[in-house]
Structure formats: C-alpha cells, structure tokens
Design a protein around this motif. Structure first.
Motif, PDB file in Angstrom:
ATOM      1  N   SER A   1       0.809  -1.225   0.000  1.00  0.00           N
ATOM      2  CA  SER A   1       0.000   0.000   0.000  1.00  0.00           C
ATOM      3  C   SER A   1       0.841   1.274   0.000  1.00  0.00           C
ATOM      4  CB  SER A   1      -0.955   0.006   1.197  1.00  0.00           C
ATOM      5  OG  SER A   1      -0.243  -0.072   2.398  1.00  0.00           O
ATOM      6  N   SER A   2       2.127   1.185   0.344  1.00  0.00           N
ATOM      7  CA  SER A   2       2.946   2.409   0.368  1.00  0.00           C
ATOM      8  C   SER A   2       3.996   2.437  -0.743  1.00  0.00           C
ATOM      9  CB  SER A   2       3.674   2.541   1.708  1.00  0.00           C
ATOM     10  OG  SER A   2       2.767   2.859   2.735  1.00  0.00           O
ATOM     11  N   ILE A   3       4.783   1.379  -0.840  1.00  0.00           N
ATOM     12  CA  ILE A   3       5.889   1.374  -1.805  1.00  0.00           C
ATOM     13  C   ILE A   3       5.406   0.892  -3.176  1.00  0.00           C
ATOM     14  CG2 ILE A   3       8.235   0.559  -2.265  1.00  0.00           C
ATOM     15  CD1 ILE A   3       8.015   2.281   0.311  1.00  0.00           C
ATOM     16  N   GLY A   4       4.498  -0.093  -3.167  1.00  0.00           N
ATOM     17  CA  GLY A   4       3.994  -0.661  -4.421  1.00  0.00           C
ATOM     18  C   GLY A   4       3.487   0.379  -5.418  1.00  0.00           C
ATOM     19  N   PRO A   5       2.646   1.324  -4.980  1.00  0.00           N
ATOM     20  CA  PRO A   5       2.144   2.308  -5.940  1.00  0.00           C
ATOM     21  C   PRO A   5       3.271   3.156  -6.550  1.00  0.00           C
ATOM     22  CG  PRO A   5       0.808   2.315  -3.937  1.00  0.00           C
ATOM     23  CD  PRO A   5       1.997   1.441  -3.660  1.00  0.00           C
TER      24      PRO A   5
END
Ligand code: GDP
Length: 307
Positions: free
Chosen positions: A195-199
């Motif tokens: 949810s934080s790094i993936g995008p």
C-alpha cells in the motif's frame, strides 16, 4: 544525493534518521492513500513525512500533529458526518490550504513544495505523481479505499484483491525520476510494500529508473520473521500471493533492488534471499527512538560509502 521512497508511519522513521545525517535527502512520497473527505483533499503519507521532518509529528499515533485537539471532529460528529477518519484541528488547516490551492489550479507537487518550505524542511518532498490514484481493497463486503479498509473497518475483512485504481493514467513526477537518476543511494523505506511502496514502484518511469540503478537501491524489511513490525502488511502481501517474510520482501523487490537489510534475528532467510541475487545485510531494524533511526540510517549509508 540520497533518495528515499516512502509511505507513512514506518517510512518516516528512517527518513527522519537520514535527514539528521545528510542534507541532500529527497523524499518520494506515496500518493495512493490520498482521499477526498468532507470536501478536503487529504494526503496521509505526504503529511506524515512533512510533519515528521518538521519535528511536529505525533509519534505515538504515527500520524497528525503532536498535542493537537479534535474539536472539529467532535462537531462533525454532532452534525452526523463521517467520523472514522480523525483530523486534528491544526492538521485541518493543512488540508484546507491544500484543497484551496488545488481548486486554484496548483499541482500537488507545487503545493507539497510550498508546504515543505513553510515548515522550513530542507528535504524536497515529491509526491510520486500529481495524478490521483488510489489503492483499492476488494473484500467480501465490497471494494473500498485503503483508508476505509484499514481505518474505518480496522482491516478485519477478508481481502480478495488489491489494485491501484487510476495508475494507468498516472504520470510519475519528473522530479522524482530525476532524483532517482541522480542519487548515489536510493532507499526503499521499511514501509508497507503493497500500500505504500507498491504504488510508487508501479509507476512505469520510476520502475524503469530503479531497474537500471538496482545495484544502488537498498530496501529495509518491514517484516521480521513472518510478521510486520506493525500494520496490515502481511494481510496485503498474502492477498497478492507473496509470502509474509523477509524472503517475500526480497522477491517482491527483486527487480528494483539488489540490496536488502533484514533483522539480526532473520539469519535463517539469508541464504534463500542471496539465491535471488540480492545482497543481504543484517542489523537491528526496529526503530523505537531517534537514536535507533540514526543508527539504522548510518548502517544503510555505510554499506555504500565503505564499498
Ligand atoms: P503507513 O503508510 O502508515 O502504512 O506507513 P508505512 O507504509 O511507511 O509503514 C508501515 C510499515 O512499516 C509496516 O509494514 C511496518 O511493519 C513497518 N515498520 C513500522 N515501524 C518499523 C520499524 O521500526 N522498523 C521496520 N523495519 N519496519 C517498521
């Protein structure tokens, strides 16, 4: 130059540590948790980084401004408005200012830079994209914004899928791509990988730049053993078919990072991670205070300066 890819509560600790050591830090911030509420545009991760680097973050909560009051929220409740996403009174001012700027045609990156300067923060904070994109959690009771899943529903519903709505039309901020290109070290903060790094790393131009510089990219595991230090990372990873472990983190970042920092206690994962072609470094990775943050920051930076 050092660039850090960051989410919120976990990421800000390392960003703060690095900022105490280096004055050439650039933060690329996740935007996929941004949300419209009460007519206001709220950017939780950008704001956590902003408040953290300004030294006014409520560290206990991990979000918002320290010693804030919640009279606005109480009044909203009296008026039968949504009450699940808490906004402090001082924090509210920032959302009002940001929304006014947006309504007057300013970009999110322009606004974020304006706020960064207002708070006298040295490090540029660059939203990964100026376009709205959001992490959507598909669950047994329907599809919802990541904030709705985690804050409103306490992460208690079964997940069938996680996707980044709007990413196909989102353009990475060119300053973010440039800062990765010009950095000697790029740090993937110990943030939620999905949810934080993936995008951030799913934006094609950012991903391409990271892939071409992967030997200079180092990630810090948010997972120790099979559990995250905090939050829903395990649940999100499992929903994506990724093992919740330092090995799962290594395989997730395999194409964009050649270096991974794991906990001293996770020595058993070392071999399997190395088999992926990733260099492994072990240290104490839980940050409970500023000293821990600076220690981990020094550890990460020394890997590259002593190489
Ligand atoms: P969010 O946007 O508020 O979810 O914040 P982040 O994505 O930046 O951080 C959440 C992640 O940080 C979780 O997966 C935690 O396991 C991890 N985390 C939190 N504190 C620490 C810490 O002190 N050390 C490490 N290694 N990970 C941490």
């Amino acid at each position: 130059m050092i660039t850090i890819l960051a989410g919120g509560t976990g990421s800000v600790k390392l960003a703060r540590g690095i900022s105490k050591i280096r004055d050439d830090l650039v933060v690329i911030s996740n935007v996929a948790d941004n949300i419209w509420l009460h007519g206001l545009y709220i950017c939780p991760d950008v704001d956590t980084i902003t408040y953290g680097l300004a030294g006014i973050l409520d560290k206990k909560r991990g979000w918002g401004i320290m010693d804030d009051s919640f009279m606005f929220m109480e009044q909203m409740k009296k008026l039968d408005q949504d009450y699940w996403f808490k906004i402090g009174d001082k924090d509210l001012a920032l959302h009002v200012v940001r929304t006014n700027f947006l309504n007057n045609g300013k970009s999110l990156s322009w606004i974020t830079e304006w706020i960064q300067k207002k708070f006298s923060i040295l490090s540029p904070i660059i939203p990964a994209s100026d376009n709205h994109m959001e992490t959507r959690i598909e669950t047994s009771i329907g599809d919802m914004h990541v904030q709705e899943f985690w804050v409103k529903n306490h992460g208690e519903i079964n997940i069938s899928n996680i996707r980044y709505q709007g990413i196909e039309n989102a353009v990475a901020n060119s300053r973010a791509v440039e800062s990765i290109k010009n950095s000697e070290v790029i740090i993937i903060a110990p943030g939620n990988p999905i949810s934080s790094i993936g995008p951030i790393i799913s934006l094609p131009t950012i991903r391409k730049e990271l892939e071409s510089k992967k030997d200079n990219v180092i990630a810090i595991s948010p997972i120790i053993g099979k559990s995250p230090v905090s939050g829903p990372a395990s649940k999100y990873m499992q929903a994506r078919g990724i093992e919740s472990s330092p090995f799962g983190i290594a395989s997730y970042y395999n194409n964009v990072a050649s270096n991974l920092v794991i906990s001293n206690s996770d020595v058993d994962y070392e071999r399997s991670i190395k088999m992926l072609g990733i260099d492994v470094y072990k240290t104490e990775i839980v940050m409970q205070n500023l000293e821990d943050e600076i220690n981990l920051s020094n550890f990460v930076l020394n890997i590259f300066t002593s190489a």
